[in-house]
Design a protein around this motif. Sequence first.
Motif, PDB file in Angstrom:
ATOM      1  N   SER A  98       0.830  -1.210   0.000  1.00  0.00           N
ATOM      2  CA  SER A  98       0.000   0.000   0.000  1.00  0.00           C
ATOM      3  C   SER A  98       0.863   1.258   0.000  1.00  0.00           C
ATOM      4  O   SER A  98       1.848   1.361   0.743  1.00  0.00           O
ATOM      5  CB  SER A  98      -0.905   0.012   1.228  1.00  0.00           C
ATOM      6  N   LEU A 130      -1.221  -6.668   1.300  1.00  0.00           N
ATOM      7  CA  LEU A 130      -2.457  -7.009   0.603  1.00  0.00           C
ATOM      8  C   LEU A 130      -2.248  -8.297  -0.190  1.00  0.00           C
ATOM      9  O   LEU A 130      -1.159  -8.521  -0.727  1.00  0.00           O
ATOM     10  CB  LEU A 130      -2.855  -5.896  -0.373  1.00  0.00           C
ATOM     11  N   LEU A 135      -3.896  -6.241  -4.327  1.00  0.00           N
ATOM     12  CA  LEU A 135      -2.852  -5.292  -4.702  1.00  0.00           C
ATOM     13  C   LEU A 135      -3.024  -4.859  -6.144  1.00  0.00           C
ATOM     14  O   LEU A 135      -2.938  -3.665  -6.477  1.00  0.00           O
ATOM     15  CB  LEU A 135      -1.477  -5.931  -4.491  1.00  0.00           C
ATOM     16  N   ALA A 138      -5.965  -2.477  -6.599  1.00  0.00           N
ATOM     17  CA  ALA A 138      -5.649  -1.129  -6.112  1.00  0.00           C
ATOM     18  C   ALA A 138      -4.768  -0.383  -7.102  1.00  0.00           C
ATOM     19  O   ALA A 138      -5.000   0.794  -7.403  1.00  0.00           O
ATOM     20  CB  ALA A 138      -4.967  -1.224  -4.748  1.00  0.00           C
ATOM     21  N   LEU A 189      -3.100   6.800   3.376  1.00  0.00           N
ATOM     22  CA  LEU A 189      -2.944   5.923   2.220  1.00  0.00           C
ATOM     23  C   LEU A 189      -3.773   6.450   1.059  1.00  0.00           C
ATOM     24  O   LEU A 189      -4.780   7.133   1.237  1.00  0.00           O
ATOM     25  CB  LEU A 189      -3.403   4.507   2.561  1.00  0.00           C
ATOM     26  N   PHE A 193      -5.913   1.998  -2.088  1.00  0.00           N
ATOM     27  CA  PHE A 193      -5.420   0.988  -1.145  1.00  0.00           C
ATOM     28  C   PHE A 193      -6.321   0.902   0.080  1.00  0.00           C
ATOM     29  O   PHE A 193      -6.497  -0.178   0.652  1.00  0.00           O
ATOM     30  CB  PHE A 193      -3.977   1.298  -0.756  1.00  0.00           C
ATOM     31  N   ARG A 197      -7.891  -2.590   1.377  1.00  0.00           N
ATOM     32  CA  ARG A 197      -7.582  -3.065   2.729  1.00  0.00           C
ATOM     33  C   ARG A 197      -8.865  -3.328   3.505  1.00  0.00           C
ATOM     34  O   ARG A 197      -9.000  -4.332   4.213  1.00  0.00           O
ATOM     35  CB  ARG A 197      -6.705  -2.046   3.456  1.00  0.00           C
TER      36      ARG A 197
END
Length: 381
Positions: A98, A130, A135, A138, A189, A193, A197
């Motif tokens: 992230s 992640l 991931l 994102a 963040l 992300f 999350r």
Amino acid sequence: MSDTVTWHPPRAVLELAELVLTGVLPELPAPIELPDEAAGAAEVVLEDAEGTPVAVYRPETGLLEARKPFSHGPVRSERRTPAEVGLEKPVAVAVSGSLTSATVEAALADAGDTPVLWLALVGAGRRVDLPAAALLRAVRELPGAGAVVPVAVPVLADDGGLLERVAAAYGAARLVVPDPHTQLAGEPLHPAFVVERERTLPPPDRRGVTVFFTGLSGSGKSTVAKRLVERLEQVRTVSMLDGDEVRRLLSAGLGFGRADRDLNIRRIGFVAAEVTRHGGLAVCAPIAPFAQTRAVVREWVEENGDFVLIHVSTPLAECERRDRKGLYAKARAGEIPEFTGISSPYEVPLDADLRLDTSRMSVEDAVAAVYDLLLHRGYLG
């Protein structure tokens, strides 16, 4: 020995082989470190997790030859070769976890008007926050993307600029590598992300976790682990994987040579990783003397949860004094070959979350120390 040996290598080896065979790397970064059973073979057939032969490695020349298509590994269907991407001199930004909004903005400012190639790193050994699919989702939401590509680049002790060569293969003029672990504390963040999350990471008290004890025979690890399980069962469902019990059941028939001991720990690690993947809490208590095998188990577990390593560091002299099973005496007499601490090494973990010396503390205090660590990290609510 046969001229051809079949081997199921670690995931990192398969990833390096795939990078070569798909044209990302011109050659392997270094010769593959083969197991003893493959030493001296002219050809080594590399098998994936299903036993499919995906490549042939020739140690004398370092050359690889493709066999069957690779079919395992995270976000397999999303991967693309350099030829399939086809960007001209983009700035590659490697993402292994992230990122803050400030880090994303800085990377985009650094790229300027140049297209950005976001590389989502999903290789072996990466302790990302992640899962691979999350991931990738994102990263796809980040602005300014000329392309987004997941790449399985493993973490190597000496990578020799491996990531730079991968980026260059995808046409990148230069590479930016934001480090998610050194970003400014307190910076928010990036929203992409945050969304993933919240979507994929349960709170710690519902997250899968493996508590992995390691230490010499007689160090007290099984005693502490079993008492810990009794206490943990008051707040969470727990699966206990003790070294001796696993050997009688899951690993029945295995010997005590290095290869069999490694296989025993891998079996424990596989089961623990599955428990973790389903949100459970696994407690393991094998000797696990070798750092490389412990690292493999950590990697498996951390693909879907958290890994807590407890080193029960009770000195050898005290372990030998206890010698409840008479094993040290037999090892000293030469009746047990390759006995850890006597005729086979124990590699002290450098990455332990907690160290316990049961020659200096009671079992109750050792259990309390582990319990408090898990409580502090939120695993127990």
